[in-house]
Design a protein around this motif. Structure first.
Motif, mmCIF file in Angstrom:
data_model
loop_
_atom_site.group_PDB
_atom_site.id
_atom_site.type_symbol
_atom_site.label_atom_id
_atom_site.label_comp_id
_atom_site.label_asym_id
_atom_site.label_seq_id
_atom_site.Cartn_x
_atom_site.Cartn_y
_atom_site.Cartn_z
ATOM 1 N N VAL A 180 0.835 -1.207 0.000
ATOM 2 C CA VAL A 180 0.000 0.000 0.000
ATOM 3 C C VAL A 180 0.871 1.259 0.000
ATOM 4 O O VAL A 180 0.628 2.185 -0.789
ATOM 5 C CB VAL A 180 -0.945 -0.004 1.221
ATOM 6 C CG1 VAL A 180 -1.826 1.239 1.211
ATOM 7 C CG2 VAL A 180 -1.811 -1.255 1.212
ATOM 8 N N GLY A 181 1.887 1.305 0.864
ATOM 9 C CA GLY A 181 2.704 2.505 0.968
ATOM 10 C C GLY A 181 3.630 2.699 -0.210
ATOM 11 O O GLY A 181 3.584 3.725 -0.901
ATOM 12 N N SER A 213 9.850 1.922 -7.984
ATOM 13 C CA SER A 213 9.216 0.941 -7.098
ATOM 14 C C SER A 213 10.247 0.203 -6.257
ATOM 15 O O SER A 213 10.005 -0.089 -5.076
ATOM 16 C CB SER A 213 8.384 -0.052 -7.916
ATOM 17 O OG SER A 213 9.211 -0.798 -8.799
ATOM 18 N N GLY A 230 3.661 0.970 -3.043
ATOM 19 C CA GLY A 230 2.899 0.947 -4.290
ATOM 20 C C GLY A 230 2.207 2.270 -4.554
ATOM 21 O O GLY A 230 2.216 2.786 -5.682
ATOM 22 N N GLY A 231 1.620 2.855 -3.512
ATOM 23 C CA GLY A 231 0.989 4.163 -3.676
ATOM 24 C C GLY A 231 1.995 5.248 -3.974
ATOM 25 O O GLY A 231 1.725 6.153 -4.784
ATOM 26 N N LEU A 270 2.869 4.968 -7.644
ATOM 27 C CA LEU A 270 1.789 5.478 -8.490
ATOM 28 C C LEU A 270 1.755 6.994 -8.494
ATOM 29 O O LEU A 270 1.645 7.624 -9.560
ATOM 30 C CB LEU A 270 0.453 4.906 -8.007
ATOM 31 C CG LEU A 270 -0.803 5.388 -8.749
ATOM 32 C CD1 LEU A 270 -0.748 4.987 -10.215
ATOM 33 C CD2 LEU A 270 -2.065 4.842 -8.081
ATOM 34 N N LEU A 271 1.854 7.611 -7.320
ATOM 35 C CA LEU A 271 1.832 9.068 -7.258
ATOM 36 C C LEU A 271 3.057 9.675 -7.942
ATOM 37 O O LEU A 271 2.960 10.727 -8.590
ATOM 38 C CB LEU A 271 1.774 9.513 -5.800
ATOM 39 C CG LEU A 271 0.479 9.184 -5.044
ATOM 40 C CD1 LEU A 271 0.583 9.627 -3.585
ATOM 41 C CD2 LEU A 271 -0.730 9.823 -5.711
ATOM 42 N N TRP A 299 -2.183 3.269 9.435
ATOM 43 C CA TRP A 299 -2.176 4.477 8.613
ATOM 44 C C TRP A 299 -1.046 5.420 8.987
ATOM 45 O O TRP A 299 -0.594 6.216 8.158
ATOM 46 C CB TRP A 299 -3.516 5.196 8.721
ATOM 47 C CG TRP A 299 -4.646 4.401 8.178
ATOM 48 C CD1 TRP A 299 -5.656 3.819 8.883
ATOM 49 C CD2 TRP A 299 -4.882 4.072 6.805
ATOM 50 N NE1 TRP A 299 -6.516 3.149 8.040
ATOM 51 C CE2 TRP A 299 -6.064 3.290 6.762
ATOM 52 C CE3 TRP A 299 -4.217 4.356 5.615
ATOM 53 C CZ2 TRP A 299 -6.578 2.792 5.565
ATOM 54 C CZ3 TRP A 299 -4.728 3.867 4.422
ATOM 55 C CH2 TRP A 299 -5.890 3.099 4.404
ATOM 56 N N LEU A 348 3.590 7.246 1.460
ATOM 57 C CA LEU A 348 3.050 7.570 0.141
ATOM 58 C C LEU A 348 3.806 8.720 -0.527
ATOM 59 O O LEU A 348 3.675 8.909 -1.734
ATOM 60 C CB LEU A 348 1.570 7.935 0.249
ATOM 61 C CG LEU A 348 0.614 6.810 0.661
ATOM 62 C CD1 LEU A 348 -0.784 7.359 0.861
ATOM 63 C CD2 LEU A 348 0.609 5.701 -0.374
#
Length: 311
Positions: free
Chosen positions: A110-111, A229, A113-114, A117-118, A170, A177
């Motif tokens: 999640v971290g 990545s 990978g996000g 993406l950003l 979180w 992120l």
């Protein structure tokens, strides 16, 4: 009265019909690199510096707790306990190591990978779209790259504490992120890898921005995406300081904090030293990173070399 005449000495010829011997100058061949003894020695020292700790980790993971204290660090002991150590690592303390491993995978997927993406979206937009304030954004990104993450950990903790997000996943995922270096890397890579003429041709053919991005731009950005990545995955996988100040519940620990708690167990009153499990857990921890680098090495190297040659 005759004036003196200055004569120049002429080179003498040894014998008639024989040309003087001239030393042939050494010519450097571009296809054959020069050998440097100093560079070879330095490379060997760096190789030893990189491989000796890994060799020690692999050898020590085959020893029991007693064998670690009564044997040489860089050689095997009489008993080969690797498989027993692996089994005990996953079963010790009700299998909490598996929970830490899953937590780390969650933070990475999640971290990291996000963040990738950003970085891809932001880098492509900054490289190929003109808008007011673009220079200011560039200055902010460069400044963010220069600021170490540890300097922002305490302000982030205070902010998340006010929001009630501490001691939750979180609190680790959201800061992960943001990757200024990944954004800058994708910005530079997209500027060189995506020709403007190709984008104009896609738009003339009637393709929208989303279709152009997914069908035209993404294949060209594949090496850069893999490189970013990998960097974000390694940073999140090895993240220690941020989870240390954000998390109190051991059930949300990543592998870095979990193995450190096992290591500190020997210093507590009545604690049982489990250094063999700490070492075996560390070996298991680095295996996914080694596998990722080996499998994605081709894309990673091409991504780092992109833009280095100007045509």
């Amino acid at each position: 009265m005759s004036s003196p005449v200055t004569t120049l000495a002429q080179p003498s010829v040894a014998s008639a019909g024989s040309a003087p011997r001239l030393r042939t100058p050494h010519r450097y061949s571009p296809g054959r690199p020069r050998r440097s003894v100093l560079l070879t020695v330095l490379t060997g020292l760096v190789l030893l510096y990189s491989l000796v700790p890994l060799a020690w980790l692999i050898i020590s993971a085959t020893k029991t707790q007693e064998g670690l204290a009564h044997s040489f660090g860089l050689w095997f002991n009489g008993d080969f306990a690797l498989w027993d150590n692996i089994r005990e690592t996953f079963t010790y303390s009700d299998g909490v190591f598996t929970r830490w491993l899953l937590n780390t995978v969650l933070y990475v997927v999640v971290g990291a990978g996000g963040a990738t993406l950003l970085a891809v979206l932001g880098g492509y937009a900054l490289a190929k779209f003109k808008f007011p304030g673009r220079r200011a954004v560039f200055a902010v990104v460069i400044g963010a790259v220069a600021v170490p993450g540890t300097a922002l950990a305490v302000p982030t903790f205070l902010m998340f504490s006010k929001m009630g997000l501490t001691d939750t996943p979180w609190s680790v995922i959201i800061p992960s992120l943001i990757s200024p270096f990944g954004l800058y890397l994708m910005w530079v890579f997209a500027s060189e890898a995506v020709p403007d003429e190709l984008l104009e041709a896609a738009r003339i053919d009637g393709a929208g921005e989303l279709r152009t991005f997914f069908q035209v731009v993404l294949p060209l950005l594949a090496p850069g995406i893999v490189t970013v990545s990998l960097f974000t995955m390694v940073a999140t996988w090895n993240n220690y300081f941020l989870p240390l100040i954000m998390l109190k519940d051991p059930d949300w620990y990543p592998l870095t904090l979990g193995l450190n708690s096992w290591n500190a167990q020997a210093a507590t009153a009545g604690g049982t030293p489990v250094f063999n499990l700490v070492i075996t857990g560390s070996l298991i921890t680095i295996l996914p990173l080694i596998a990722a680098f080996l499998l994605l090495q081709k894309y990673w190297q091409s991504g780092l070399a992109a833009g280095s040659v100007k045509e």
